[in-house]
Design a protein around this motif. Structure first.
Motif, PDB file in Angstrom:
ATOM      1  N   ALA A   1      -5.931  -7.307  -2.858  1.00 43.47           N
ATOM      2  CA  ALA A   1      -6.824  -6.263  -2.342  1.00 43.47           C
ATOM      3  C   ALA A   1      -6.859  -6.396  -0.823  1.00 43.47           C
ATOM      4  N   ASP A   2      -7.491  -5.444  -0.177  1.00 43.55           N
ATOM      5  CA  ASP A   2      -7.723  -5.545   1.265  1.00 43.55           C
ATOM      6  C   ASP A   2      -9.005  -6.348   1.465  1.00 43.55           C
ATOM      7  N   PHE A   3      -8.867  -7.663   1.533  1.00 46.36           N
ATOM      8  CA  PHE A   3     -10.033  -8.539   1.557  1.00 46.36           C
ATOM      9  C   PHE A   3     -10.701  -8.623   2.919  1.00 46.36           C
TER      10      PHE A   3
ATOM     11  N   PHE B   1      -2.735 -14.297   1.758  1.00 43.86           N
ATOM     12  CA  PHE B   1      -1.395 -14.079   2.290  1.00 43.86           C
ATOM     13  C   PHE B   1      -1.146 -12.587   2.468  1.00 43.86           C
ATOM     14  N   GLU B   2      -0.479 -12.244   3.571  1.00 44.79           N
ATOM     15  CA  GLU B   2      -0.094 -10.863   3.832  1.00 44.79           C
ATOM     16  C   GLU B   2       1.430 -10.779   3.898  1.00 44.79           C
ATOM     17  N   TRP B   3       1.983  -9.675   3.403  1.00 42.25           N
ATOM     18  CA  TRP B   3       3.431  -9.473   3.390  1.00 42.25           C
ATOM     19  C   TRP B   3       3.887  -9.037   4.767  1.00 42.25           C
ATOM     20  N   ASN B   4       4.780  -9.839   5.356  1.00 44.88           N
ATOM     21  CA  ASN B   4       5.314  -9.536   6.680  1.00 44.88           C
ATOM     22  C   ASN B   4       6.818  -9.808   6.666  1.00 44.88           C
TER      23      ASN B   4
ATOM     24  N   GLY C   1       0.785  -1.228   0.000  1.00 40.12           N
ATOM     25  CA  GLY C   1       0.000   0.000   0.000  1.00 40.12           C
ATOM     26  C   GLY C   1       0.816   1.275   0.000  1.00 40.12           C
ATOM     27  N   ASP C   2       2.071   1.222  -0.494  1.00 40.10           N
ATOM     28  CA  ASP C   2       2.919   2.412  -0.484  1.00 40.10           C
ATOM     29  C   ASP C   2       2.860   3.190  -1.787  1.00 40.10           C
ATOM     30  N   GLY C   3       1.987   2.766  -2.720  1.00 41.38           N
ATOM     31  CA  GLY C   3       1.859   3.470  -3.982  1.00 41.38           C
ATOM     32  C   GLY C   3       2.853   3.047  -5.038  1.00 41.38           C
ATOM     33  N   GLU C   4       3.687   2.060  -4.758  1.00 44.28           N
ATOM     34  CA  GLU C   4       4.627   1.545  -5.739  1.00 44.28           C
ATOM     35  C   GLU C   4       4.368   0.056  -5.955  1.00 44.28           C
TER      36      GLU C   4
ATOM     37  N   GLY D   1      -7.068  -2.675   6.416  1.00 47.44           N
ATOM     38  CA  GLY D   1      -6.220  -1.611   5.905  1.00 47.44           C
ATOM     39  C   GLY D   1      -4.939  -2.086   5.253  1.00 47.44           C
ATOM     40  N   ARG D   2      -4.708  -3.406   5.215  1.00 48.09           N
ATOM     41  CA  ARG D   2      -3.504  -3.962   4.604  1.00 48.09           C
ATOM     42  C   ARG D   2      -3.902  -4.925   3.482  1.00 48.09           C
TER      43      ARG D   2
END
Length: 351
Positions: free
Chosen positions: A218-220, A243-246, A167-170, A224-225
């Motif tokens: 997407a933010d399923f 999956f979420e990036w951690n 979600g940093d725009g890149e 907010g992530r």
């Protein structure tokens, strides 16, 4: 061409009366939708959205048709005379690959280095990619960066997906990597002026020749992530996972059985879509069930799974990719896909 003498079949407004979250008892607002179908004279090879937002159906003979709405509000088709634009290619590109384009930090990305060293054939042949190339924007020029895998793995995919996983725009690059001993994993690749590298990876399946097919990012769950959705082993009891990036890992947050978004041995990866179907502001997932006989609309809002609606096709099966476009001009996108018997299905969502 659509059989103009036949009236398109219209299914009345369908409301999912129960949207009970699996194993949790949680409730979610059901989707409201209607369904129209249109019979084509030939089987359908593909369905996709054109640049202008129109839906084009290509039949098995290679003839292209544009979907339209008749004055009676029914689904129609119009044969297109123009030939499609030539496929964009790059040197050393995967033969059946695609060039992905975006407007942020990465202008384009594609799979490179065709190789037969894996030999699974889930996507129609034994040729996979050994690398990925990106064109990175830098002031007024493009910088090409290449990543090459070690000899025991391949990108078992057809495209390098450009997504924003933090979600940093890149953009980052998302692709399916398969190893000789562990099968498939989802990998996330970062690229900047210092180079290109694998930034995170999901756990491998654990067995060779076990594959996964991405759905979208997407933010399923509404936290907010962004999450990446996939269907693991879509040919043998598919499991929908998030999956979420951690840090250096893609961490699994959700897992639900009973899905598929690919037909084994075919090149079509798009048998699923992402859309908010019930207007609650949370992205939902539209994906066939494991038999490909029904379209399921599901949510993970609040971290809880629920089915919001289902379109059943009996003994028929979903065959093509799914396209989102505003067919009727009401400002809302419809979902369009094709069945094995040559039927086009359009799902119209209500506010």
């Amino acid at each position: 061409m659509g059989r103009r003498g036949l009236s398109p079949k219209v299914w009345p407004l369908a409301v999912a009366t129960l949207a009970v979250a699996a194993a949790s008892g949680a409730w979610a607002e059901p989707a409201r939708y209607s369904v129209q179908t249109l019979s084509m004279e030939a089987r359908i090879a593909s369905i996709h959205t054109m640049d202008a937002g129109s839906v084009v159906v290509t039949d098995a003979a290679g003839i292209r048709h544009m979907l339209t709405m008749g004055k009676d509000g029914g689904l129609r088709s119009r044969r297109l005379a123009a030939t499609p634009a030539a496929k964009e290619t790059r040197p050393n590109m995967l033969p059946d690959g695609e060039v992905s384009r975006a407007t942020r930090n990465i202008a384009a990305a594609w799979l490179t280095g065709p190789t037969d060293r894996y030999g699974h054939g889930a996507l129609g042949d034994d040729i996979e990619a050994s690398g990925i190339a990106v064109e990175l924007k830098s002031e007024s020029r493009l910088i090409r960066l290449d990543l090459t895998l070690e000899d025991n793995s391949v990108f078992e995919d057809r495209l390098a997906r450009l997504v924003d996983m933090d979600g940093d725009g890149e953009d980052e690059v998302l692709a399916v990597r398969s190893t000789q001993d562990g099968g498939a994993a989802l990998v996330l690749i970062e690229a900047d002026e210092s180079g290109i590298r694998i930034a995170a990876q999901s756990p491998v399946h654990g067995l060779p020749y076990r594959w996964l097919n991405p759905v979208g990012v997407a933010d399923f769950d509404g936290d907010g992530r962004p999450e990446a959705a996939i269907v693991r082993t879509p040919h043998i009891g598919g499991i929908l996972e998030l999956f979420e990036w951690n840090g250096g890992e893609l961490v699994r947050e959700q897992r639900q059985p009973g899905f598929s978004n690919h037909i084994n041995g075919t090149r079509n990866l798009g048998l699923s879509a992402v859309r908010d179907v019930n207007g609650d502001g949370i992205a939902d997932i539209l994906v066939p069930d494991a038999s490909l006989g029904s379209l399921r609309m599901v949510t993970f809002k609040g971290g809880r799974f629920a089915e919001l609606g289902r379109v059943a096709h009996g003994r028929n099966r979903i065959q093509t990719g799914m396209a989102l476009a505003d067919l009727d001009g009401d400002g809302r996108t419809e979902l369009v896909y094709g069945l094995f018997d040559g039927t086009v299905v359009a799902v119209f969502f209500s506010p």
